[in-house]
Design an enzyme around this catalytic site. Sequence first.
Site: not given
Ligand code: TTP
Length: 226
Positions: A94, A19
């Site tokens: 990632e 998540n």
């Molecule tokens: P995450 O890909 O979940 O990365 P994160 O920075 O939260 O990872 P972590 O804290 O586990 O190190 O999300 C990055 C942002 O991009 C988040 O606001 C959700 C958004 N996102 C989308 O809206 N659509 C997508 O397809 C992806 C991959 C991310």
Amino acid sequence: MFNSSRRTSRPFTVLVEGNIGSGKTTFLNYFDRHQNVSVLAEPIELWRNCDGHNLLGLMYEDSQKWSFTFQSYVQLTMLQHHCHRSSHPIKLMERSVYSAKYCFVEKMRRDNILSEASAAVIDEHFQWLINNPNTAADLIVYLRTSPEIAYERIIERSRVEEKFISIDYLRELHNIHEEWLFYKNLHYCPAPVIVLNADLDKSSIEEEYQKCHYHIFNDIPISVQG
Ligand code: TTP
């Protein structure tokens, strides 16, 4: 089960999933110390600046209007990471085209944020690109968190675009990750999954990471830099 690419020219490819706020970056930073590994962090800076446009910010501000544009760009940048060439025998990525589609596009579709037509275009493109051998994966590490802990971390890091994220949104996104990677009753899983308890704090998480060490490094000699 865990060595499908060991005899091919493609690096052994590990997708790090979980998540928002589950600690994917911390996990990648931990394994970045290994010489045999190339680590590809999520291209979030590109999402924040696509020729001067902050697509991540636009998507959160007006998801009805911008989700298609944003998810199309995410799909492209993820594909670029899948195709990334490196001399290292192991690649840690990632996220992936899979979680972008199976978790985020899925959530937007359930919320009727993406029109049927927009979802169909993303789907056509996705179906085509997963036939590309570069999008194959060998292992998925699922960083499993409770939505409440993920929410606390998101508040703490206070990424400006993410001020719109609610605990309900995170709970639903958590359930989708669970359906896909834990219960495996939602979409196709492109590789075997290792589940780690990512609720643990910094003092004990490295011990948890060790559980997937063997599966990542398998028969490759391990060398850790100071
Ligand atoms: P995450 O890909 O979940 O990365 P994160 O920075 O939260 O990872 P972590 O804290 O586990 O190190 O999300 C990055 C942002 O991009 C988040 O606001 C959700 C958004 N996102 C989308 O809206 N659509 C997508 O397809 C992806 C991959 C991310």
